[in-house]
Design a protein around this motif. Structure first.
Motif, PDB file in Angstrom:
ATOM      1  N   TRP A  14       0.914  -1.190  -0.027  1.00 18.28           N
ATOM      2  CA  TRP A  14       0.071   0.117  -0.128  1.00 18.28           C
ATOM      3  C   TRP A  14       0.924   1.212  -0.042  1.00 18.28           C
ATOM      4  CZ3 TRP A  14      -3.416   1.820   4.663  1.00 18.28           C
ATOM      5  CH2 TRP A  14      -4.182   2.726   4.242  1.00 18.28           C
ATOM      6  N   MET A  15       1.655   1.308   0.920  1.00 24.21           N
ATOM      7  CA  MET A  15       2.536   2.743   1.110  1.00 24.21           C
ATOM      8  C   MET A  15       3.515   2.615   0.042  1.00 24.21           C
ATOM      9  SD  MET A  15       1.235   4.560   3.152  1.00 24.21           S
ATOM     10  CE  MET A  15      -0.260   4.091   2.927  1.00 24.21           C
ATOM     11  N   ASP A  44      10.975  -5.970  -3.564  1.00 23.08           N
ATOM     12  CA  ASP A  44       9.975  -6.558  -2.630  1.00 23.08           C
ATOM     13  C   ASP A  44       9.925  -7.924  -3.097  1.00 23.08           C
ATOM     14  OD1 ASP A  44       7.211  -7.450  -1.839  1.00 23.08           O
ATOM     15  OD2 ASP A  44       6.843  -5.459  -1.795  1.00 23.08           O
ATOM     16  N   ARG A  50       3.903  -8.250  -7.867  1.00 21.97           N
ATOM     17  CA  ARG A  50       3.995  -6.837  -7.635  1.00 21.97           C
ATOM     18  C   ARG A  50       5.142  -6.197  -8.351  1.00 21.97           C
ATOM     19  NH1 ARG A  50       2.469  -6.391  -1.357  1.00 21.97           N
ATOM     20  NH2 ARG A  50       1.069  -8.290  -2.023  1.00 21.97           N
ATOM     21  N   PRO A  84       7.464  -3.892   5.947  1.00 25.86           N
ATOM     22  CA  PRO A  84       6.882  -4.041   7.171  1.00 25.86           C
ATOM     23  C   PRO A  84       7.815  -3.233   8.448  1.00 25.86           C
ATOM     24  CG  PRO A  84       7.254  -6.128   6.597  1.00 25.86           C
ATOM     25  CD  PRO A  84       7.689  -5.045   5.200  1.00 25.86           C
ATOM     26  N   ASN A  85       7.234  -2.998   9.570  1.00 26.07           N
ATOM     27  CA  ASN A  85       8.135  -2.383  10.654  1.00 26.07           C
ATOM     28  C   ASN A  85       9.467  -3.050  10.853  1.00 26.07           C
ATOM     29  OD1 ASN A  85       5.728  -0.989  10.783  1.00 26.07           O
ATOM     30  ND2 ASN A  85       5.501  -1.258  12.996  1.00 26.07           N
ATOM     31  N   HIS A  88      12.331  -1.673   8.759  1.00 23.58           N
ATOM     32  CA  HIS A  88      12.552  -0.166   8.605  1.00 23.58           C
ATOM     33  C   HIS A  88      14.148   0.041   9.138  1.00 23.58           C
ATOM     34  CE1 HIS A  88       8.207   1.365   8.705  1.00 23.58           C
ATOM     35  NE2 HIS A  88       8.297   0.358   7.927  1.00 23.58           N
ATOM     36  N   GLU A 105       8.380   5.378   6.524  1.00 26.43           N
ATOM     37  CA  GLU A 105       6.839   5.334   6.941  1.00 26.43           C
ATOM     38  C   GLU A 105       6.874   5.083   8.468  1.00 26.43           C
ATOM     39  OE1 GLU A 105       4.067   6.061   6.418  1.00 26.43           O
ATOM     40  OE2 GLU A 105       4.410   6.482   4.166  1.00 26.43           O
ATOM     41  N   LYS A 106       6.023   5.395   8.827  1.00 27.82           N
ATOM     42  CA  LYS A 106       5.688   5.501  10.640  1.00 27.82           C
ATOM     43  C   LYS A 106       5.306   4.049  10.902  1.00 27.82           C
ATOM     44  CE  LYS A 106       2.217   4.721  11.071  1.00 27.82           C
ATOM     45  NZ  LYS A 106       1.227   3.461  10.743  1.00 27.82           N
ATOM     46  N   GLY A 132       6.193   9.573   7.345  1.00 27.48           N
ATOM     47  CA  GLY A 132       5.061   9.468   6.706  1.00 27.48           C
ATOM     48  C   GLY A 132       3.943   9.853   7.818  1.00 27.48           C
ATOM     49  N   ASN A 134       1.509  11.696   7.498  1.00 28.64           N
ATOM     50  CA  ASN A 134       0.778  12.591   6.397  1.00 28.64           C
ATOM     51  C   ASN A 134      -0.481  13.381   6.708  1.00 28.64           C
ATOM     52  OD1 ASN A 134       0.778   9.256   5.568  1.00 28.64           O
ATOM     53  ND2 ASN A 134      -0.878   9.890   6.694  1.00 28.64           N
ATOM     54  N   ARG A 178       1.844  -7.487  12.223  1.00 26.98           N
ATOM     55  CA  ARG A 178       1.494  -6.463  13.021  1.00 26.98           C
ATOM     56  C   ARG A 178       1.130  -6.819  14.392  1.00 26.98           C
ATOM     57  NH1 ARG A 178       0.378  -2.127   9.724  1.00 26.98           N
ATOM     58  NH2 ARG A 178       0.122  -2.497   7.551  1.00 26.98           N
ATOM     59  N   TYR A 334      -6.525  11.265   0.140  1.00 29.30           N
ATOM     60  CA  TYR A 334      -5.286  10.817   1.013  1.00 29.30           C
ATOM     61  C   TYR A 334      -3.946  10.751   0.306  1.00 29.30           C
ATOM     62  CZ  TYR A 334      -2.370   7.313   3.642  1.00 29.30           C
ATOM     63  OH  TYR A 334      -1.135   6.625   4.142  1.00 29.30           O
TER      64      TYR A 334
HETATM   65  N1  LIG Z   1       1.234   6.782   6.768  1.00 23.73           N
HETATM   66  C1  LIG Z   1       0.341   6.073   6.828  1.00 23.73           C
HETATM   67  O1  LIG Z   1      -0.852   6.620   6.854  1.00 23.73           O
HETATM   68  C2  LIG Z   1       0.567   4.593   6.782  1.00 23.73           C
HETATM   69  C3  LIG Z   1      -0.698   3.893   6.437  1.00 23.73           C
HETATM   70  C4  LIG Z   1      -0.430   2.451   6.098  1.00 23.73           C
HETATM   71  C5  LIG Z   1       1.011   1.968   6.277  1.00 23.73           C
HETATM   72  N2  LIG Z   1       1.820   2.562   7.000  1.00 23.73           N
HETATM   73  C6  LIG Z   1       3.208   2.093   7.295  1.00 23.73           C
HETATM   74  O2  LIG Z   1       3.834   1.606   6.302  1.00 23.73           O
HETATM   75  C7  LIG Z   1       4.626   0.370   6.305  1.00 23.73           C
HETATM   76  C8  LIG Z   1       4.060  -0.448   5.374  1.00 23.73           C
HETATM   77  O3  LIG Z   1       2.744  -0.907   5.404  1.00 23.73           O
HETATM   78  P1  LIG Z   1       1.973  -1.054   4.406  1.00 23.73           P
HETATM   79  O4  LIG Z   1       0.236  -1.104   4.710  1.00 23.73           O
HETATM   80  O5  LIG Z   1       2.166  -0.535   3.108  1.00 23.73           O
HETATM   81  O6  LIG Z   1       2.080  -2.680   4.223  1.00 23.73           O
HETATM   82  P2  LIG Z   1       1.923  -3.781   2.969  1.00 23.73           P
HETATM   83  O7  LIG Z   1       1.953  -5.115   3.655  1.00 23.73           O
HETATM   84  O8  LIG Z   1       0.835  -3.420   2.072  1.00 23.73           O
HETATM   85  O9  LIG Z   1       3.398  -3.675   2.232  1.00 23.73           O
HETATM   86  C9  LIG Z   1       4.524  -3.979   2.698  1.00 23.73           C
HETATM   87  C10 LIG Z   1       5.236  -4.445   1.647  1.00 23.73           C
HETATM   88  O10 LIG Z   1       6.604  -5.121   2.031  1.00 23.73           O
HETATM   89  C11 LIG Z   1       7.178  -6.007   1.302  1.00 23.73           C
HETATM   90  N3  LIG Z   1       8.378  -6.721   1.976  1.00 23.73           N
HETATM   91  C12 LIG Z   1       8.081  -7.597   3.279  1.00 23.73           C
HETATM   92  N4  LIG Z   1       9.292  -7.904   3.611  1.00 23.73           N
HETATM   93  C13 LIG Z   1      10.099  -7.410   2.586  1.00 23.73           C
HETATM   94  C14 LIG Z   1      11.647  -7.480   2.499  1.00 23.73           C
HETATM   95  N5  LIG Z   1      12.372  -8.488   3.465  1.00 23.73           N
HETATM   96  N6  LIG Z   1      12.163  -6.910   1.402  1.00 23.73           N
HETATM   97  C15 LIG Z   1      11.407  -6.124   0.488  1.00 23.73           C
HETATM   98  N7  LIG Z   1       9.933  -6.183   0.733  1.00 23.73           N
HETATM   99  C16 LIG Z   1       9.465  -6.766   1.999  1.00 23.73           C
HETATM  100  C17 LIG Z   1       5.722  -7.007   1.383  1.00 23.73           C
HETATM  101  O11 LIG Z   1       5.882  -8.100   0.244  1.00 23.73           O
HETATM  102  C18 LIG Z   1       4.816  -5.742   0.917  1.00 23.73           C
HETATM  103  O12 LIG Z   1       4.692  -5.738  -0.545  1.00 23.73           O
HETATM  104  C19 LIG Z   1       4.132   0.049   7.658  1.00 23.73           C
HETATM  105  O13 LIG Z   1       5.339   0.392   8.547  1.00 23.73           O
HETATM  106  C20 LIG Z   1       3.201   0.873   8.313  1.00 23.73           C
HETATM  107  O14 LIG Z   1       2.957   0.983   9.462  1.00 23.73           O
HETATM  108  C21 LIG Z   1       1.839   4.101   7.082  1.00 23.73           C
END
Ligand SMILES: NC(=O)c1ccc[n+]([C@@H]2O[C@H](COP(=O)([O-])OP(=O)(O)OC[C@H]3O[C@@H](n4cnc5c(N)ncnc54)[C@H](O)[C@@H]3O)[C@@H](O)[C@H]2O)c1
Length: 384
Positions: A14-15, A44, A50, A84-85, A88, A105-106, A132, A134, A178, A334
């Motif tokens: 997503w992010m 990824d 993807r 994922p966190n 990071h 991202e946060k 992030g 936002n 999570r 958003y």
């Molecule tokens: N700012 C905001 O409003 C907001 C909203 C949603 C998520 N987030 C943050 O963004 C981050 C991601 O969340 P998301 O919802 O996009 O998650 P998501 O699960 O949609 O995407 C995470 C991606 O990381 C990939 N991934 C996992 N392990 C990996 C690795 N070792 N190497 C490369 N890619 C890898 C996954 O395959 C996936 O495509 C989190 O930290 C979340 O807290 C922020």
């Protein structure tokens, strides 16, 4: 002189995709920005299509399953840390050490120590950062900040910040990273509480004291299958233990003397992205709800009692609204908030002056989160 800035994205969910769309659109809205953004590489490791999406639909020049290849690539200037966190800190520190600017991202790290490690790596490398947070980019929020700072509600007495969601309210919601301490750190404290802490400090000022309680409403969830997102359901597999909190409420005290409440939940039935605030001052009040992003509810220049509220529709004269829509009442999205985030990061890179939410703000939010967790353990007030 126009500078080329090449984006690498680690984690194309997503992010990651939101960052890529924002960078693609940034010059549409800010044509004078002296930067040509380019989509360079995505890393990824999901076992689905993807990476093809990144190349074929988004137009990235290259893809890889190995984030290490991306953060050391000569073809990348900025790294979006959108996995994922639990990856990071490793990704962000390696990227900073390789001289890449960071768009993280946060919550930036799984706790204060990791968040500080990222911020210190960025400072040592002399690279710029965006985080992030936002919601602070919404024009109505920036306008609220201006009104508060201009004294239009008088001295702030107390404020309420609410970040409620239902993404984890279903008992069959999959047990993803999570819900595991080792992978996520805290639960909703870091996930949504970090946004709330950032808004609180952005609008009212530094938080100096916290007392918190938490609860895990759903203590077991079915194992996840494949690349599960926020919203995936388990497939009837074995139940796994939820290790972090679904809910937190905090009493907070601000440096100014104002008092506040910050509540965050990922399991509130009936609430979807119910993010917002009410700030009360001695002569007025101000309120905002993300779900009605273009509206700011104000109670300004009123008498002390029986004061009346009105609703301002945010329009082109306020904050960044005018670069997105020509008239008030037309909804921003958003994704537009992410365009503003991208613009501020690029401005920081070009001007050398940090603009927008940076890793310093992530450290502040993580400090509030850490204090909340300490308070939950000690069952008392914790000073920051
Ligand atoms: N700012 C905001 O409003 C907001 C909203 C949603 C998520 N987030 C943050 O963004 C981050 C991601 O969340 P998301 O919802 O996009 O998650 P998501 O699960 O949609 O995407 C995470 C991606 O990381 C990939 N991934 C996992 N392990 C990996 C690795 N070792 N190497 C490369 N890619 C890898 C996954 O395959 C996936 O495509 C989190 O930290 C979340 O807290 C922020």
């Amino acid at each position: 002189m126009t500078q080329h800035v090449r984006l690498g994205v680690v984690g194309f969910g997503w992010m990651g995709q939101a960052h890529a769309r924002a960078l693609t659109r940034v010059r549409h809205h800010y044509p004078d920005l002296p930067v040509v953004p380019e989509l360079a590489m995505v890393a990824d490791n999901a076992p689905d299509s993807r990476l093809e999406l990144a190349k074929d639909s988004y137009g990235f020049a290259a893809t890889t399953a190995d984030w290490r290849e991306l953060v050391t690539s000569d073809a990348v200037d900025v790294v979006s840390v959108t996995g994922p966190n639990f990856i990071h800190a490793e990704v962000a520190v390696a990227a900073a050490q390789a001289g890449k600017h960071l768009w993280v991202e946060k919550p930036a790290g799984r706790g204060l120590a990791e968040t500080r490690a990222i911020a210190e790596a960025a400072a040592r490398a002399g690279v710029h950062s965006a985080v992030g947070f936002n919601y602070r980019n919404a024009p109505a929020v920036e306008h609220a900040r201006e009104l508060v700072r201009a004294g239009r509600i008088g001295e702030v007495t107390h404020a309420r910040f609410q970040m409620l969601g239902d993404y984890a309210a279903h008992p069959q919601g999959a047990h993803t990273w999570r819900f595991t301490r080792a992978l996520s750190g805290s639960g909703v404290i870091g996930d949504l509480g970090s946004h709330g802490a950032d808004l609180a400090e952005y609008l009212v000022g530094p938080i100096v004291r916290v007392m918190a309680q938490d609860c895990t409403f759903i203590t077991q969830r079915p194992a996840s299958v494949g690349a599960a997102s926020h919203f995936s359901r388990g497939a009837g597999g074995p139940l796994e233990t939820v290790e972090n909190e679904d809910y937190v409420s905090m009493l907070v005290a601000f440096e100014s003397g104002a008092r506040g409440v910050l509540e965050a939940s990922r399991a509130s039935v009936g609430e979807q992205n119910a993010y917002g605030f009410v700030i009360h001052g001695r002569t007025g009040a101000i309120a905002w709800d993300f779900r009605r992003m273009g509206e700011l509810r104000v109670c300004l220049d009123q008498d002390y009692q029986a004061a009346m509220w009105s609703t301002r529709l945010v329009g082109p004269g306020l904050a960044e609204f005018g670069v997105f829509q020509p008239d008030a009442g037309i909804a921003m999205s958003y994704d537009d908030l992410k365009v503003i985030e991208a613009k501020r990061l690029l401005e920081s890179i070009v001007s050398g002056v940090p603009t927008g939410a940076t890793l310093a703000d992530a450290v502040r939010a993580a400090t509030v989160a850490e204090a909340a967790m300490e308070s939950i353990t000690s069952e008392g007030w914790v000073k920051l």
